[in-house]
Design a protein around this motif. Structure first.
Motif, PDB file in Angstrom:
ATOM      1  N   MET A   1       0.842  -1.169   0.000  1.00  0.00           N
ATOM      2  CA  MET A   1       0.000   0.000   0.000  1.00  0.00           C
ATOM      3  C   MET A   1       0.893   1.240   0.000  1.00  0.00           C
ATOM      4  O   MET A   1       1.953   1.246   0.620  1.00  0.00           O
ATOM      5  CB  MET A   1      -0.896  -0.014   1.254  1.00  0.00           C
ATOM      6  CG  MET A   1      -1.629   1.284   1.457  1.00  0.00           C
ATOM      7  SD  MET A   1      -2.879   1.328   2.767  1.00  0.00           S
ATOM      8  CE  MET A   1      -2.024   0.747   4.177  1.00  0.00           C
ATOM      9  N   ILE A   2       0.461   2.277  -0.680  1.00  0.00           N
ATOM     10  CA  ILE A   2       1.169   3.549  -0.692  1.00  0.00           C
ATOM     11  C   ILE A   2       0.573   4.432   0.401  1.00  0.00           C
ATOM     12  O   ILE A   2      -0.633   4.647   0.452  1.00  0.00           O
ATOM     13  CB  ILE A   2       1.048   4.258  -2.057  1.00  0.00           C
ATOM     14  CG1 ILE A   2       1.614   3.382  -3.185  1.00  0.00           C
ATOM     15  CG2 ILE A   2       1.728   5.625  -2.026  1.00  0.00           C
ATOM     16  CD1 ILE A   2       3.084   3.089  -3.072  1.00  0.00           C
ATOM     17  N   GLY A  45      -4.414   4.408   2.697  1.00  0.00           N
ATOM     18  CA  GLY A  45      -4.462   3.895   1.335  1.00  0.00           C
ATOM     19  C   GLY A  45      -5.309   4.726   0.395  1.00  0.00           C
ATOM     20  O   GLY A  45      -5.652   4.280  -0.691  1.00  0.00           O
ATOM     21  N   TYR A  46      -5.650   5.973   0.794  1.00  0.00           N
ATOM     22  CA  TYR A  46      -6.468   6.827  -0.078  1.00  0.00           C
ATOM     23  C   TYR A  46      -5.770   7.013  -1.419  1.00  0.00           C
ATOM     24  O   TYR A  46      -4.576   7.255  -1.488  1.00  0.00           O
ATOM     25  CB  TYR A  46      -6.725   8.192   0.577  1.00  0.00           C
ATOM     26  CG  TYR A  46      -7.509   9.120  -0.312  1.00  0.00           C
ATOM     27  CD1 TYR A  46      -8.849   8.886  -0.566  1.00  0.00           C
ATOM     28  CD2 TYR A  46      -6.907  10.212  -0.917  1.00  0.00           C
ATOM     29  CE1 TYR A  46      -9.577   9.721  -1.395  1.00  0.00           C
ATOM     30  CE2 TYR A  46      -7.619  11.049  -1.745  1.00  0.00           C
ATOM     31  CZ  TYR A  46      -8.945  10.798  -1.980  1.00  0.00           C
ATOM     32  OH  TYR A  46      -9.668  11.635  -2.809  1.00  0.00           O
ATOM     33  N   ASN A  47      -6.531   6.894  -2.486  1.00  0.00           N
ATOM     34  CA  ASN A  47      -6.006   6.982  -3.846  1.00  0.00           C
ATOM     35  C   ASN A  47      -6.076   8.437  -4.320  1.00  0.00           C
ATOM     36  O   ASN A  47      -7.022   8.830  -4.976  1.00  0.00           O
ATOM     37  CB  ASN A  47      -6.819   6.059  -4.757  1.00  0.00           C
ATOM     38  CG  ASN A  47      -6.252   5.961  -6.150  1.00  0.00           C
ATOM     39  OD1 ASN A  47      -5.140   6.399  -6.399  1.00  0.00           O
ATOM     40  ND2 ASN A  47      -7.014   5.385  -7.054  1.00  0.00           N
ATOM     41  N   TYR A  70       6.029   3.467   0.559  1.00  0.00           N
ATOM     42  CA  TYR A  70       5.474   2.135   0.317  1.00  0.00           C
ATOM     43  C   TYR A  70       5.471   1.353   1.621  1.00  0.00           C
ATOM     44  O   TYR A  70       6.491   1.286   2.324  1.00  0.00           O
ATOM     45  CB  TYR A  70       6.313   1.383  -0.724  1.00  0.00           C
ATOM     46  CG  TYR A  70       5.861  -0.058  -0.889  1.00  0.00           C
ATOM     47  CD1 TYR A  70       4.674  -0.350  -1.521  1.00  0.00           C
ATOM     48  CD2 TYR A  70       6.602  -1.088  -0.348  1.00  0.00           C
ATOM     49  CE1 TYR A  70       4.234  -1.674  -1.639  1.00  0.00           C
ATOM     50  CE2 TYR A  70       6.190  -2.399  -0.472  1.00  0.00           C
ATOM     51  CZ  TYR A  70       4.994  -2.680  -1.110  1.00  0.00           C
ATOM     52  OH  TYR A  70       4.572  -3.968  -1.212  1.00  0.00           O
ATOM     53  N   VAL A  71       4.330   0.786   1.964  1.00  0.00           N
ATOM     54  CA  VAL A  71       4.195  -0.035   3.169  1.00  0.00           C
ATOM     55  C   VAL A  71       3.791  -1.434   2.723  1.00  0.00           C
ATOM     56  O   VAL A  71       2.747  -1.620   2.111  1.00  0.00           O
ATOM     57  CB  VAL A  71       3.130   0.554   4.130  1.00  0.00           C
ATOM     58  CG1 VAL A  71       2.965  -0.340   5.344  1.00  0.00           C
ATOM     59  CG2 VAL A  71       3.475   1.971   4.523  1.00  0.00           C
TER      60      VAL A  71
END
Length: 76
Positions: A1-2, A45-47, A70-71
């Motif tokens: 997840m970013i 994780g909001y896009n 990056y996680v």
């Protein structure tokens, strides 16, 4: 997840400038909407759109690599 490191960069900027920076100030100076900043700050994780990422990089004076992290979510 970013992960978007908005809160961390906001805290760092406020510390460096020795003042509290409100989200309203970021909205006014960056042009990113209040709704988008709220989602960036509070939704893991909001896009976010690239134009918001670009505006935040300009506001904080940072690169996308400093704003984004990056996680790995793979269980160990």
């Amino acid at each position: 997840m970013i992960r978007i490191r908005f809160k961390q960069l906001l805290d760092d900027k406020g510390f460096k400038e020795r003042r509290r920076i409100s989200v309203s100030e970021v909205v006014n100076e960056s042009g990113v909407s209040q709704t988008t900043l709220s989602r960036i700050a509070n939704t893991p994780g909001y896009n976010a759109r690239l134009d918001a990422i670009d505006a935040l990089c300009k506001y904080f004076g940072c690169t996308p690599g400093e704003l984004l992290e990056y996680v790995d979510e793979t269980p160990e």
